[in-house]
Design a protein around this motif. Structure first.
Motif: not given
Length: 422
Positions: A266-268, A243-249
């Motif tokens: 790696l940061l992701e 779910r967190m992969h699909y959030q943000g800018l």
């Protein structure tokens, strides 16, 4: 049905049939392959064996109403035989024909693919798996409070498989794992064999942490879990992580090629696990403490144990996070002369918040893929210095404490997952 409840006899009968006939042939063929999937100096026996495997798998597909997968596999094998088994395999048709199963249904897949973190040798070798989809009981309620905009993940129970899945620590199967000449532009499925988690976690992550941390500071909430609880907790972690992969800018689905860059990715990965742990710390998540402990133990203390750690993406995330926690006072003490370190939970949560803030600030400042890649590389290199040729990084003296348990863990035989657990 639970991850440890008696399985449908029909599913077990299919699994036994595969285990007695097809899977041994797949294991025999994969021993003839190099890491890139090619067969050196292929013989008539190699071609005959591959044809037999394909015929049997296609028959299984058709018998189970999956003719489109049979057609794809038949075409992929025919194309490989025509090109020569000494050329890299191209199984894009099989990759694209696979549809994720419904909850409570079975899935079977066969192709040359990378079974990541499996028992060596790992490469684009022929593999197959037969698994049951079983989503966590808490998912319907969690999907309301923490909705996922494009959930394409499947929680699975591995029932049978060839060596790449039945042996070792491979928990995942993605379309990009399949040997193919083209690169995927989207990810229609992401399959996770979470019933393997408990044995992997207790065999590798916990001893890895115990070799580094004081006994009273080792996170214990994920220790000795009931198998069903472990499955549920790991599956919820997987849902929140994705779910967190699909959030943000810079959401993953809109920037998949960028996020597959080694430094960016790696940061992701650290970011989405950090955000998962923070969601758990903030309350309202089932099995929250179990997930926090599991995330820290797996990422920081298991992943860096890999034999190819300085080339391994997951290992790099753990080593980076270790140094981030050290820098922010969440891991204190000196590892010199065998000294143990102390992990402070509250300081760890604060450090994870700082990390998310920093990465999201970077994401807000960059305006192009090239700028993102350059900024990511610069940040990663602060904690993972460049290594020897063909290595992604090198361990610093302080980071080498993470390897204390490697020698003893390397002596363990690979974990094996089979019908015996049922």
């Amino acid at each position: 049905m639970t991850s440890r409840a008696p399985m449908d006899p029909a599913y077990l009968a299919e699994a036994r049939t595969l285990t007695e006939s097809l899977i041994p042939r797949v294991d025999r063929f994969r021993t003839r392959q190099a890491d890139d999937g090619t067969v050196t100096a292929p013989t008539a026996d190699d071609r005959a064996l591959l044809t037999l495997i394909s015929d049997e798998a296609c028959a299984w597909y058709r018998r189970n109403g999956l003719g489109h997968q049979a057609d794809a596999l038949d075409a992929d094998v025919a194309g490989w035989l025509e090109a020569g088994l000494d050329t890299p395999p191209h199984f894009a048709r099989s990759r694209d024909a696979l549809r994720p199963p419904e909850d409570g249904s079975m899935v079977f897949f066969l192709a040359p693919l990378q079974s990541t973190n499996s028992a060596p040798p790992v490469g684009k070798r022929l593999d197959c798996f037969y698994a049951l989809r079983k989503e966590p009981a808490a998912l319907p309620d969690l999907a309301v409070t923490h909705p996922h905009p494009k959930n394409n993940c499947q929680s699975l129970i591995l029932v049978a498989g060839s060596a790449g899945f039945a042996q070792g620590n491979c928990l995942v199967f993605f379309p990009e794992n399949v040997a193919a000449h083209d690169k995927i532009t989207d990810q229609p499925y992401a399959m996770f064999f979470y019933n393997k988690m408990r044995a992997i976690h207790e065999t590798y992550a916990l001893p890895g942490a115990a070799a580094v941390l004081t006994p009273d500071s080792v996170p214990r909430a994920s220790t000795g879990l009931d198998p069903e609880v472990c499955f549920e907790a790991r599956a919820i972690w997987g849902y929140l992580h994705d779910r967190m992969h699909y959030q943000g800018l810079w959401p993953f689905d809109e920037h998949i090629s960028l996020k597959m860059n080694w430094f960016v990715g790696l940061l992701e990965e650290i970011k989405v696990d950090a955000k998962t742990a923070l969601a758990c710390a903030d309350g309202g998540i089932p099995y929250a403490e179990e997930q926090i402990a599991m995330i820290l133990l797996e990422r920081v203390f298991r992943y860096p144990q890999a034999d190819d750690a300085t080339r391994n993406f997951d290992s790099g995330t753990g080593v980076f996070l270790y140094s981030w926690l050290r820098e922010r006072g969440a891991l204190t003490g000196s590892p010199d002369d065998g000294g143990l370190l102390r992990l402070d939970r509250d300081a760890t949560v604060a450090a994870l918040r700082d990390y998310v803030t920093m990465v999201e600030k970077m994401e807000a400042e960059v305006t192009s893929d090239d700028e993102y890649r350059a900024a990511a590389k610069e940040l990663v290199r602060r904690y993972l210095p460049a290594g020897e040729p063909k290595q992604r990084y090198r361990f610093t003296e302080d980071q080498r404490v993470l390897l204390r348990a490697r020698q003893s863990l390397d002596r363990l035989p690979p974990l094996t997952f089979s019908l015996a657990q049922w």
